[in-house]
Enzyme design. Structure first.
Site, PDB file in Angstrom:
ATOM      1  CB  CYS A 152      10.056  -2.074  -8.383  1.00 48.69           C
ATOM      2  SG  CYS A 152       9.932  -3.719  -9.106  1.00 48.69           S
TER       3      CYS A 152
ATOM      4  CB  CYS B 272       7.558  -4.638  -7.157  1.00 45.14           C
ATOM      5  SG  CYS B 272       9.292  -4.844  -7.523  1.00 45.14           S
ATOM      6  CG  ASP B 273       5.326  -1.646  -5.797  1.00 44.73           C
ATOM      7  OD1 ASP B 273       5.071  -2.693  -5.183  1.00 44.73           O
ATOM      8  OD2 ASP B 273       6.279  -0.897  -5.503  1.00 44.73           O
TER       9      ASP B 273
END
Ligand code: NDP
Length: 311
Positions: A134, A137-138
């Protein structure tokens, strides 16, 4: 056996939001968490884009908050995976992995989706240490670094474009000689000077003991292997909605995502609703999952107020 008014299947943002709304409405929901309590968020690092957490929050801490809020209003949280359903009869029947059978009047399916993985042993070892599925997300953790993205679909294109804004360089590895992504996404990727595409290229191994250091790849036409120095590997080869146990009854799209009536969370079975990633191939965000969880609870409440047969 008496029937339970509402069972929520899944303990991610969609399931817990549904539980908060349903519990506050006095529906006494029972929420079943599956094998990954908290859902995909618990395998993410810092969550910085969920409104209300001004300083960010870790995925597990956020899911603890969701659970505590749902329990505060009387949600009963249990552990168990639904392995079989019988939606032909009413009340509906659910079978858990423990062989326990439940009779329920309404169901919210919020069992999520799971990222597909390459299946390399190093992938598990280095998950959260450079390996991710992701970018939103990261990606931030790879600011000004070099990363590798694997995949040839819209997700890989989208992840590459997102990372190209943050990272020093993005290597996109596509296993075929062409991408599967939509034309417009391909054009954006091709035009981006920060993305280097390698076709007919597959990941052989991930190098690094405690952090990703390089990606060993093979060019399948020439059989030449090489290592790309990179701090991150983003696997973007698709997601698999966890809809298998519901397939005999619930209508799904060709990828297995549960189909809902547009603008609602209503499935093809009255009183059965779907929320979160299991019905969302596009957004896959905690906040959108929470939104559909809220919708499902409101729709379940309306359903339970009506005599059966009037819908
Ligand atoms: P897709 O199934 O469309 O694509 C998966 C990609 O990963 C394919 O290119 C496939 O290669 C590749 N792949 C699969 N397994 C491996 C492997 N083991 N090693 C290397 N590569 C592999 O998944 P997406 O998640 O990209 O998209 C899912 C759906 O969501 C699609 O319908 C897509 O259009 C949609 N979507 C739409 C977006 C948008 O509109 N903005 C954004 C994201 C997704 P191959 O082609 O060789 O099979």
């Amino acid at each position: 056996m008496s029937s339970i008014p509402l069972i929520i299947i899944g303990g991610g943002p969609a399931g817990y939001t549904a539980a908060i709304y349903a519990a506050r409405a006095g529906l006494h929901p029972v929420l079943y968490e599956g094998p990954n309590p908290g859902g995909q968020l618990t395998i993410t690092g810092e969550v910085e884009n969920y409104p209300g957490y001004r300083n960010g929050v870790t995925g597990p801490a956020m899911m603890e908050d969701f659970q505590a809020q749902a329990e505060r209003f009387g949600t009963v949280v249990k552990t168990g995976t639904v392995v079989k359903v019988d939606f032909a009869a009413y009340p509906r029947r659910l079978t858990l992995d423990s062989s326990v059978e439940l009779l329920v009047q309404s169901v919210i399916i919020a069992a999520g989706a799971s990222a597909k993985w390459l299946g390399l042993p190093a992938e598990k070892r280095l998950y959260g240490r450079g390996v991710s599925a992701c970018a939103i997300c990261d990606g931030f953790f790879f600011k000004d670094k070099t990363v590798v993205v694997v995949g040839g679909g819209d997700t890989a294109a989208e992840e590459s474009l997102y990372l190209a804004k943050l990272c020093q360089k993005v290597h996109l590895l596509v296993r075929k000689d062409q991408m599967r992504a939509s034309k417009i996404m391909q054009e954006r990727v091709f035009k981006n000077a920060n993305i280097q595409i390698s076709f007919q290229t597959e990941v052989q191994d991930i190098i690094g003991q405690t952090q990703v250091e390089a990606i060993k790849v093979i060019h399948t036409a020439s059989k030449k292997t090489t290592a790309i120095a990179a701090a991150g590997l983003f696997v973007a080869i698709g997601h698999q909605p966890n809809s298998l146990p519901f397939l005999p009854y619930i209508a799904v799209d060709p990828q297995g995502y549960i189909q809902t009536k547009p603008g609602t969370t209503q499935t093809n079975i009255p009183g059965v609703f779907a929320a979160g990633d299991i019905q969302d191939p596009h957004y896959r965000q905690a906040v959108t999952a929470a939104g559909t969880g809220c919708m499902a609870a409101l729709e379940a409440e309306r359903f339970l107020q009506q005599p059966f047969g009037s819908f």
